[in-house]
Design a protein around this motif. Sequence first.
Motif, mmCIF file in Angstrom:
data_model
loop_
_atom_site.group_PDB
_atom_site.id
_atom_site.type_symbol
_atom_site.label_atom_id
_atom_site.label_comp_id
_atom_site.label_asym_id
_atom_site.label_seq_id
_atom_site.Cartn_x
_atom_site.Cartn_y
_atom_site.Cartn_z
ATOM 1 N N UNK A 5 1.289 10.901 2.266
ATOM 2 C CA UNK A 5 1.908 12.288 3.041
ATOM 3 C C UNK A 5 0.942 12.879 3.910
ATOM 4 N N UNK B 251 0.635 -1.156 0.120
ATOM 5 C CA UNK B 251 0.097 -0.133 -0.084
ATOM 6 C C UNK B 251 0.897 1.149 0.152
ATOM 7 N N UNK B 252 0.720 2.284 -0.960
ATOM 8 C CA UNK B 252 1.468 3.307 -0.824
ATOM 9 C C UNK B 252 1.211 4.315 0.200
ATOM 10 N N UNK C 64 14.028 9.558 2.434
ATOM 11 C CA UNK C 64 12.431 9.590 2.225
ATOM 12 C C UNK C 64 12.273 8.254 1.395
ATOM 13 N N UNK C 65 13.258 7.768 0.528
ATOM 14 C CA UNK C 65 13.138 6.263 -0.108
ATOM 15 C C UNK C 65 12.948 5.318 0.840
ATOM 16 N N UNK D 213 9.557 5.432 2.818
ATOM 17 C CA UNK D 213 8.633 4.841 2.117
ATOM 18 C C UNK D 213 8.733 3.394 1.849
ATOM 19 N N UNK D 214 9.881 2.706 1.913
ATOM 20 C CA UNK D 214 10.071 1.490 1.566
ATOM 21 C C UNK D 214 9.740 0.415 2.444
#
Lengths: 165, 583
Positions: free
Chosen positions: A5, A1-2, A68-69, A72-73
């Motif tokens: 923000x 799931x993305x 941020x990578x 979000x990973x």
Amino acid sequence: MKKKLTAVDFRGTPEQEAKLLAVIEKYRGVKGAMMPILQEAQEIYGYLPPEVQKIIAEKTGTPLEEIYGIATFYSQFKLNPSGEVAISICLGTACYVKGAAAVLEEVSKQLGVEVGGISPDGRYSLEATRCVGACGLAPVMVINNEVYGKMTADQVASVLAKYKA
Amino acid sequence: MDKVKVTINDREYEVPAGTTVLDAARLANIDIPTLCYLREINEIGACRICLVEVSEGGKPFRMVTSCVYPVSDGMVIKTDSPKIQKARKLNLELLLSNHNMDCLSCIRSTNCELQKLCRDYGVTSSYFVGERTKAAKDESSPSIVRDNTKCILCRRCVAACHKVQAVGVIGAINRGFDTEIGCAFESKLADTPCINCGQCTVVCPTGALHERDDTDKVFEALADPSKFVAIITAPSVRATLGECFGYEPGTDVEGKMVAALKRMGFNGVYNMNLTADLTIIEEAHELIERIKNGGKLPMITSCSPGWIKFCEHFFPEFTENLSTCKSPQQMFGAILKTYFAQKNGLDPKDIFVVSAIPCTAKKFEVGREGEAASGYPDVDVAITTRELGRMIERCGIDFKSLPDEPFDQPFGVATGAGEIFGATGGVMEAALRTAAESILGHPLEKVEFPDVRGTAGIKRATYRLGDLEIKVAVVSGTANAKKLLERVKNGEEDLTFIEVMACPGGCVNGGGQPYQPPVVRNNVDLRAKRAAVLYEVDSKNKLRRSHENPVCKMLYDEFFGEPGSHKAHEILHTFYVKRGLYK
């Protein structure tokens, strides 16, 4: 799931920032320290707000994109705080088969909060979780540690009514 | 070096131990296809297009990624077995399942690496059809367009941005099917400290990252009878434009380039090397002034707009070290819209200046503050070598059969010193030629400064000029600039003058230069080959010192007075800003 923000304003305190800077200092010169730094930052703030990621980027000389990578990973990192009313709906196999997706969709619709998101006033947050180990009660919804079993989309409104501000 | 015996497609070869299977095959005249691989920059074995079958120690064959797998003695390698072909084709089909196949209207059509592989492997239709990652086009930057619907996640751009340039504004974000190459918080490129260098666009195998195409603006101006449309070509474009038309890298096509531009209808076709000379005269003067009057040292060159933005974002404490000289591109536009306009009774608003440059950052530079000496932007549009190549093609000009023609006068005269601006160390060498003669008061016997030549990322030299000692450093690639500046900051370097070029190797390897397929990019030293053109032209030029340029002399006599004059400062110099990292 993305991941979504965050929609809420940053409410960090000077005490939290002092703790964060101490964490960064503790790991200075240590290779591969970004994971523990982010984990401890999340312990301090409850999630990883953009402001905190920027402090970590600046103090460690790491590109913000890289942080941020990582954030979000890994599913362990949260871009949104928990709301005053923290709602999580189990999407484990048993709950899913019993129709948890419809419950999730209904909650999202009624509150206007996307999955993984939070309402701008910080009141409601909504998360989809993996199996919570209560398969006998599937589908399961948990609000602030209160468990609601055998949920259906029809029951959503009456449950949420208890948490109106 | 130890050698090992390997068998490649049933033939035996001896190759150096430790070689990768990919390089071993190359020694056997076989090019194994690659997508994510970039020699020494991105060696991650991710795309799995370079798969081969290997058998070691008599064990059964298995598939490995040849780009990162080393050979061993007695290894048996199959590079084109049916199994391998099938595996590569399957991987291509999987890539296409999440790819925007707008090939007909894609800027990379005919030089797209994915397109070529699909053709080579007979991928005729989309085998896997399903949901595609949602991705929005990012057109916020004046230089670079990002279109993730065409991204194959090879991460070559990420390696260029992080490792080569130490900028690090793009990278993999999110996870699994949602993974994309993007910026922190999914912000637009224009809101990040992107320096517009375009190194990501040169290494992108598809149309996911490319220069903003400004060619229509140029065609529009050319069709407007009220405009005097001038084009100025940067030193390195003549050394690379030929590659767009099938010439070997390292071919000088200056004459044909000028002939093509004249046929396209430009009212003036001028040589930017002239203002490279002018930059040197102003910059050498500035350097001597700073040395004499206790000005800020080390002075750092200012002709590379990617470097300037890098400095403004990441080393704002050094902006006062930057030479205030505008870049040659901006100086030329400023002269055309002031001196030239006045002399020819033209209103500067009717002069349209196009620059042909090897650089995507120049597209940002034309819009900077302090770059409009006449009240109108010094330069209207900056187009890259790649765009110029496409424009010539669109006009139906048969480039190869063109005669050689000279630049228009009076702005066609340049010295060898202006020529070498396009290679790393060139600006330093040109400046040293002029500064040395000015300090010594007599001509140099030898004008070559070999210590600052070559493609090394960081070069240093010390020169004694009379009783003055000048310590210089030359860096290219902003990761190298970062290394050097950190040492300067910590007091570990004692330098007088630094040349920085944002792109590794200087402008010849700029972000707007022609694409080369992986087999060339990974096996040919493009920087050295292209730079050799410039040094060759320099060595043959009778004029080799910028201050000998008769047109520069004329400009000072008729217009500017002397180097560093008040008028020169108004028209040829600029200022810098300290920028934050993120908006």
